[in-house]
Design an enzyme around this catalytic site. Sequence first.
Site, mmCIF file in Angstrom:
data_model
loop_
_atom_site.group_PDB
_atom_site.id
_atom_site.type_symbol
_atom_site.label_atom_id
_atom_site.label_comp_id
_atom_site.label_asym_id
_atom_site.label_seq_id
_atom_site.Cartn_x
_atom_site.Cartn_y
_atom_site.Cartn_z
ATOM 1 C CB CYS A 154 68.201 11.181 -3.226
ATOM 2 S SG CYS A 154 66.779 10.069 -3.069
ATOM 3 C CG HIS A 211 73.707 9.287 -3.560
ATOM 4 N ND1 HIS A 211 73.201 10.333 -2.809
ATOM 5 C CD2 HIS A 211 72.630 8.612 -4.033
ATOM 6 C CE1 HIS A 211 71.889 10.288 -2.835
ATOM 7 N NE2 HIS A 211 71.500 9.260 -3.576
ATOM 8 C CG HIS A 245 68.952 7.571 0.945
ATOM 9 N ND1 HIS A 245 69.467 8.838 0.811
ATOM 10 C CD2 HIS A 245 68.448 7.242 -0.290
ATOM 11 C CE1 HIS A 245 69.286 9.265 -0.409
ATOM 12 N NE2 HIS A 245 68.666 8.309 -1.110
ATOM 13 C CB SER A 301 77.489 70.157 41.811
ATOM 14 O OG SER A 301 78.318 71.064 42.507
ATOM 15 C CG HIS A 351 20.700 18.656 9.477
ATOM 16 N ND1 HIS A 351 19.933 19.544 8.760
ATOM 17 C CD2 HIS A 351 19.829 17.731 9.973
ATOM 18 C CE1 HIS A 351 18.662 19.182 8.810
ATOM 19 N NE2 HIS A 351 18.569 18.090 9.546
ATOM 20 C CG ASP A 370 18.834 17.481 3.192
ATOM 21 O OD1 ASP A 370 18.465 17.113 4.323
ATOM 22 O OD2 ASP A 370 19.366 18.590 2.987
#
Length: 1761
Positions: free
Chosen positions: A190, A325, A367, A641, A950, A1113
């Site tokens: 803070c 504070h 706050h 010119s 897969h 698997d």
Amino acid sequence: MTSTPATSLGDMDHEYNQDDIAIIGMACRLAGGIQSIEQFWNAILSKKDASGEIPEMRWEPYFRRDSRNAEILKKTTSRGYFLDRLENFDASFFGISPLEAELMDPQQRIALEVTWEALEHAGISVTSLAGSDTAVFMGVNSDDYSRLLLEDVPGVEAWMGIGTAFCGIPNRISYTLDLHGPSTAVDAACASGLVAVHHGRQALLAGESKLAIVGGVNALIGPGLTRVLDEAGAVTPEGRCRSFDDSASGYGRGEGASVLVLKRLSEAIIDGDKVLAVLKGSAVGQDGKTNGIMSPNQVAQEEVARKALSVARVDPLSVAFVEAHATSTPVGDPCEVAAIASVYGSGAGRPKDLPCKIGSVKPNVGHLEAGAGSTSLIKAVLAVSNGIFPPQANFQTPNRKMDWDNNSLEVIRGVSDWVQDRKRAGICSYGYGGTVAHAVIEQAPAPNFGPEDQVGDVVYADAAPYLLFWSAPQSQRLRETAAQLASWVGETEQPLADIANTLAYRRSQHQHRCAVVADNREEAVKLLELGSQNADSPWMIKEKVSNYGKKGAVWVFSGHGAHWTDMGKELLASEPAFYGAVSSIDNIVRDILNFSPLEALENGDLKTTDKQQVLTYAMQVGLSAVLRSKGAQPAAVIGHSVGEIAASVTAGCLTIQEGAFIVSQRAKLYRLVAGRGAMILVDLSPEDAVKELEEQGQTGAVAVAIHSSPNTCVLSGGIEAINELEQSLKDKHIQARRVKTDVAFHSPVLNELAEPLLELISGHIKPQQPKIRLYSTSLTQARGDNLRDEKYWIDNMIQPVLLTNAVKAALEDDFGIFLEVSSHPIIAHSINETIIEADSDGVIFPTLRRDKPSRKCILFALGKLHCHGAPIDLRANFSGDWTRDVPTTVWKHNPFWRKVGTGSLQPNKSVTHDVKSHVLLGAKHQVVGSDTTMWTTTLDESTRPFPGSHPLHGTEIVPAAVLLNTFLHTGEEYNALKDVILRVPVAMSAPRNIQIVKEQGRVRIVSRLQASEGENNNTESSWLTHTTGHVANNEWSKSSLDISATKKKLPSVKPSFATDYLASVGVPDMGFPWKVTEHYGEGDEMLSRVDTAPESSEKSIPWDVSSWAPILDAATSIGSSIFYKEPVLRMPAQIDEVAITPGSIPKVAYIHTTVETGMWRVNVAILNEEGHEVAHINGMRFSAVEGTPGASGSVESLVHQMSWPPAKLEEEGFQLKNVVFVSEQSDRVAAYIQDLQKRKVSTTVVPNPAGLEEQNLSSEGTIVAYLPSGSDLEEDTAKFSSTFCSEVLDIAKLLVNQKSPSKLWCITQGLFEAFSPSSLSQGPLVGLSRIIASEHPEVWGGLVDTDDESFPLQAVKYVKSVDVISVRDSVARVARLRPVPRSKIVTGREKTFTPTAEGTYLITGGLGALGLETAKWMVESGARRLILVSRRGLPPRRKWVDSNDDSAISTIRKLERLGASIHVVAADISKPDGAERLEQALDLLDLPSISGVVHAAGVLEDQLVAETTKESFDRVLAPKVSGAMALHQLFPPKTLEFFVLFSSCGQLLGFPGQASYASGNAFLDTFADFRRNQGDNIVSFLWTSWNGLGMASSTEYINAELEAKGITSVSRDEAFRAWEHAIKHDIHQAVVLRALPVEENGIPPLPILDEIAPRKRAESSGTEAVSKGEVSEKAPVPKSGPELKEYLQNAISECVAKTLRLPSAADVDPSTALTEMGMDSVMTVSLRKHLQTSLKVTVPPTLIWGHPTVNHLVKWFEEKI
């Protein structure tokens, strides 16, 4: 803020010291809709409480994420202080793409916008800070957005790193604003915001930075920290702060941002900044060891406050107000108040009747935690600057824990005046980790008035007219800004001069700019309102900064004829610089011509030519002085010119007095010829005018006096001759207009004045070299550096004015902004014609206009210069006061919020399955009155129950192993499944509801798409049964296997055998990350060692240890590979039994696969490393997946050969009229010329590209034909290869630079047959041709290879947009890729490309990525002796122990452990002696003769064709060409078993930037043909990108570029499978790539892919019918004109919006660079794809690089359509 009495100062007050820091700017965004400092102050004064409920969207993902969250979140404090639309951000303003914005923490976005506002409040042009040492310190403590995004692991993207990091907040500010000073995130909880202020102060005092941006930001997105604070008792359930009040029970969290801009006070005063307050001192400390890390410490707070006061040198009793504070916590507030009392109150001896006032902003805005300290500081600054004690919100009863009776402190209850003369305040802040910060500020010093200065209302001098600027990063924003300014200017009492000053140099100057010139406030408001309506006005400017802006402006001083009666009169009275310039020449003119320029201008006396000439000069030098006094400076000058005299003065060649002397003496002489001449402006080019004069016999009497533009000129001569000529021209309908003069300037009439003028001016001038670029209109060379001496001014009087030449030279030198410095524009039209003729987007505008207010015109010219981007010192013209009250940037907010995949909450289905257990068991339901149990869950991408991918036919499906694992988990007692039938895969293409039903031991998995709910809610028709089976608890005998004996029995096969097979039949990825580390057998029995989690240790498996899915698997996948001899994609369909041993799932297991004799039934045993069975799958049968290619078919889809079908001929051919051959004279050239002459085609031959400089390549029907001719000596091959490429590049560059309509054709002979070294030398041209065609299709005709002596007329005239053509038997043919037919399989070949253990094999580029992979594959395939050749070599082996980080050494060690002998040879075979050196090195090795060579050497240096250099090109070409020829010399044809070349498909597809690389690879392809013709066993592999390997390794950009071409990369394993497949066929060039599918009737991005690109099967549906209907009704593309431009702008903008993910095409600014809108290199590839699809035009890869805006692209497409 009601008023801001802060001020800029003259002398510093004696009480301010050198360490004082000025606060010069502030901004904030806070709860309660607070968007500005004024709103913040008003909220404080009105004691506003901005607390409220948290927006619903913030916590919504957490409700979805876990059903348990809902109950807890209901108990979590949901009130606080919140921003209205935290998700809003103006991404396009900062050039950030929507995609990147979405991945940025909102704290970054808010901080960026609020920082911009703070800098504007400080009166700092933000863009002016680019490159400065400005520091950024930002307090930050919330990582809510980071957690939200990064915890959604499947959705993690690269940009989320910096996008959500703490450092990203200050770093984003520094990056966006290009700030180079310290850039640091401060996390002190803070206290962060005030600690950031302290660091900013320190950086300024240390001299690290001259400016510091400090502050803090906080965003409350997730509930986590709020829950923590709830548990800690820090926040109050009511979410409202009650600082100092007896009812305070905790704080209310707040969000927002507050930013301050700091500068050393002394420098702020010098810079004219308005100081808001002075930061006298600051200090930061830590409370150390206390009762607890989060406990506040009074002593520490006192110590830090006293240190801050000491640093500030301030007596605490002089501080009348402390901003505390005061978070409203029961412990924190009493502790802090006691500390304040000790330092500022009774502890400091302060009387009770004069208490120190205290307050806290937290009850107003909450706050802000990391932003709290900086927000408190802003409040304190507002208090001291406004002289008001701010009242305390939510304060009723003083906290009884505080000793208010004795502490000499008082909480401010109501607004009260601050009467002290010197207002000082303290600011407290502390964090819950113990950090304490304190600051002391003081009101800004008062200005020091002199005794004669008026005190009170300031009187401003009349500064009318006023020049008001405004700008924006995109043109659409200009209207909003104009509207905002119009409203404010009309209401404010701020002086218009101050507003103009602020807008000019205290606001950012963006690329899109507007300006208005107004005499008063009413006119300014009216003009601004017109700007808001996008209307035009004569006194309004709307421009975009020109590409020429940085170069500066060319001031053009015109000649005779711009005069008008009252010119200069206003300026003499109002512009001191003008008066000074004219008065400085007054005496000179009086002495010579007997009149005063000052008086002549005052009286409008311009009747005679001599006065007109002199006053033209006076006006021009006066205007030059005025412009310079207002901050403008010329970058170059041109004189026309008499205007050349003023131009020379401006350039520093002459003094103003010397110029006046010359012009006066000339004017005096003109009196002698006045009345004898005339001049006319005619609509003829100077060349045509000469012809006209010759036809009429007037060449002696009339001269072409002025070359005005490419299409106009001025003729000058005697009156009679001009009268006669004028009438003759009118009779021919040629426009002729009289010039208002009676002197025949720049004609022979003036010859008689030459000697008198020379005599008059000799010795009176001392010309100098110009100080800036000076273009001459009197010399034939406009850049001539001749001194402007006497002779020059004679020529200037008599010779023609070559204005066109001078303007062209300036345009060629990249100037594009021209300002006519004259009293009226008389040559602007002519200059504009020259600009248009040069195809430039340059501009010309005047300084003054006849009868228009002069000062207003000058300001308008300055506005034009600035809006076009010409450098101007704006402070020179805007030197008054400024105001910070000018409105800040108008934000165009859009919401950017990442929707994370946290699942979807369904009614009564809030519990989802456990992803880490790999099951689909969700909420459990027991059916009352039965033994039926049902589990329900939702399946989508966010709840994927497996970690990998897969896919089946592109659709993700749930692996069978997950379904089996699900059944096994339906009861703890089950250890077996029986009679499993896998009917239909569970697809994940869309969210679906899943039910697992168990009834009397029978289990089934059914699902229904969520989209179907509601349609058939009361029926079963939409539910689909996927898998069924029976669960059991059976005793089963567990067998064992002798692992060692089985390994010996079965042949060893490479570990990737099964995965390679699966990839070849269409399963490129696995659902789980298992890896086979050993594999034995490939027939009816296999043994595989499998690691289910190769990246994890035994103790850190990344899933639930109860899951059998990973090993199941692997078992089902490896089991299907046993049928590899009949390759087709198979899926498990039926299983007799699955059995497991509960609780003993091994991470590493052996899978033993067998097939029952004569049957398609597979049995798989899963064994631990001791060989004991822990599970099995018996009786597994598979079903072939329909439509899936088999193994050979899959590889065939990667390997292609070149074919040459006949080209499509255009019906209307190119009208060939002229051929310019670049070639040496030869019989072939002679035959071509003879052939073309018969067809009435003219020809020219130049020996080299340089000869083209003299040729007219702009005439219609012209082509350039390059004919390479080389040597038939092999040793000359490399030299001629380089020469041919260099010459073709030179020609292409010349055509590009000249913007020539002629196209380049390269005509070779016998290249594709490759029988001779001469044709071999031409090989690189094939690759080079395709790259030039890709980068510059506008200049490329084609490469045509012929087989006879006839000119390839058919190809040149009738084949369109084909980069390479082969003409055989007079038929033009084009390249196409085709699959290699199975009929080409060669059996019984004597030679092979497969390495053996007996052979020795050499690999060039052997230490490169591809070389090392090739070495690994060769060892895997049986090779045992390899020689790796590399330029760099390796250190001696004794040093290898110190080279563990070298991947080459590591790879070699691994290969040697496998039994291979690896030898590394350092040799650069691209050098002339490369073959000799390599031969010497091989001799030293003393190995058996080389059996095979792989040439994989290469270098990559990407350069665009227009930018490539010969040195770079040859560096890339040499390893391919010289390297191959060195190997050819060492290993002649038929001396090797095989020779393999690593080429690239990039040269077939035209990858941009790879001209040299493509050329080298094309040589290798020709080289393969050349050696094949000599009987060699050779093949060239034209590879696509290898994933992550090689010089074209796959990156996001490379992948996007490949996809844009219609192909993708291949894996390393696929590459070598392609090698193995290619060697079965008798092909010498194997193109290895995977073509992307296109629609059924679609066209691939490149024609060469037409025959290999798979076609998607069109789906017949109602949707398609609608789509087709829409297409058929689409409006046709307009043919041309404004309609086509509008059509293209809309279409291209839509493509850009689609690429950048913008809401609509309306958000695309057509004049803003795409890179400024956030487009990166990857996105440009996507944009090309969208453009090609939308507009049906092939888009070169480099188009967007050279056409950076939508407007540029529109212009390009207009020419193509």
